[in-house]
Scaffold this active site. Structure first.
Site, PDB file in Angstrom:
ATOM      1  N   SER A  95       2.247   8.490  10.191  1.00 10.60           N
ATOM      2  CA  SER A  95       1.555   7.430  10.926  1.00 10.60           C
ATOM      3  C   SER A  95       2.505   6.569  11.750  1.00 10.60           C
ATOM      4  O   SER A  95       2.102   6.000  12.764  1.00 10.60           O
ATOM      5  CB  SER A  95       0.778   6.537   9.949  1.00 10.60           C
ATOM      6  OG  SER A  95       1.662   5.956   8.998  1.00 10.60           O
ATOM      7  N   ASP A 146      -1.838  -4.805   7.792  1.00  8.73           N
ATOM      8  CA  ASP A 146      -1.513  -4.112   6.540  1.00  8.73           C
ATOM      9  C   ASP A 146      -0.063  -4.326   6.110  1.00  8.73           C
ATOM     10  O   ASP A 146       0.317  -4.013   4.989  1.00  8.73           O
ATOM     11  CB  ASP A 146      -1.843  -2.612   6.615  1.00  8.73           C
ATOM     12  CG  ASP A 146      -0.977  -1.824   7.590  1.00  8.73           C
ATOM     13  OD1 ASP A 146       0.024  -2.360   8.137  1.00  8.73           O
ATOM     14  OD2 ASP A 146      -1.304  -0.639   7.812  1.00  8.73           O
ATOM     15  N   HIS A 158       2.545  -0.958   9.026  1.00  9.73           N
ATOM     16  CA  HIS A 158       2.605  -0.256  10.304  1.00  9.73           C
ATOM     17  C   HIS A 158       2.933  -1.225  11.433  1.00  9.73           C
ATOM     18  O   HIS A 158       2.344  -2.304  11.513  1.00  9.73           O
ATOM     19  CB  HIS A 158       1.278   0.445  10.597  1.00  9.73           C
ATOM     20  CG  HIS A 158       0.973   1.518   9.611  1.00  9.73           C
ATOM     21  ND1 HIS A 158       0.219   1.291   8.477  1.00  9.73           N
ATOM     22  CD2 HIS A 158       1.349   2.820   9.576  1.00  9.73           C
ATOM     23  CE1 HIS A 158       0.128   2.417   7.794  1.00  9.73           C
ATOM     24  NE2 HIS A 158       0.810   3.362   8.430  1.00  9.73           N
TER      25      HIS A 158
END
Length: 184
Positions: free
Chosen positions: A10, A160, A163
């Site tokens: 990711s 979060d 990221h």
């Protein structure tokens, strides 16, 4: 046209970004390459949630065409899922070996990771050294900590806290660009 493949999870894919094609690291590096007048196509081969074993299983798809520069960013999800660091290292080593076997003149780059502060360090001895050891063994270009200057900086990350935001990727791109440019 020459090809650069950014192969990762990711953090390569640009998870959570409104425009990952231009805001992720591969997108930002493509812009820098274009602005500098180099003729390279940057391919974003990031897959959110991927592990080193998942990367190994999907690698052939991404290297079936010519690759001039291969940028590897995988392993942190292995850590979060409790995989033994020896398995992570073995998988990453196999990825690098397969790329070089398929494309002997390909230049390699490893994006290193650090252990997040929330993780129990005693249970993870050896993880931090995986990337440096692989970079030395494969004689690759090496960025010691992919998220340096971004990890833990609230305004450079998504809510979060894991990221990077678009601004976070801009910081990463500035740090990574000299390593990539030197290989062009």
């Amino acid at each position: 046209m020459k090809r650069i493949v950014f192969f990762g999870d990711s953090l390569t894919a640009g998870y959570g970004l409104p425009k990952p094609d231009v805001q992720s690291l591969p997108g930002l590096i493509q812009k820098k390459i274009d602005d500098a007048g180099f003729k390279y196509q940057v391919v974003n081969a990031g897959m959110s949630g991927d592990t080193s074993s998942g990367g190994l299983s999907r690698l052939d798809y991404w290297i079936h065409q010519h690759v001039d520069i291969f940028v590897l960013e995988l392993g942190i999800n292995d850590l979060f899922r409790g995989a033994p660091y020896s398995a992570t290292k073995r998988n990453l080593d196999l990825i690098l070996t397969k790329v070089k076997e398929r494309h002997p003149n390909c230049k390699l780059v490893i994006m290193g990771m650090e252990i997040p502060a929330a993780i129990n360090l005693a249970a993870l001895s050896g993880f931090k050294n995986i990337y440096r050891e692989l970079a030395e063994a494969h004689a690759t270009a090496f960025v010691p900590f992919y998220l340096e200057g971004v990890a833990g900086v609230k305004h450079l990350n998504l809510p979060d806290g894991l990221h990077p935001s678009a601004k976070g990727y801009e910081v990463i791109a500035e740090k990574v660009w000299p390593t990539i440019r030197a290989l062009l």
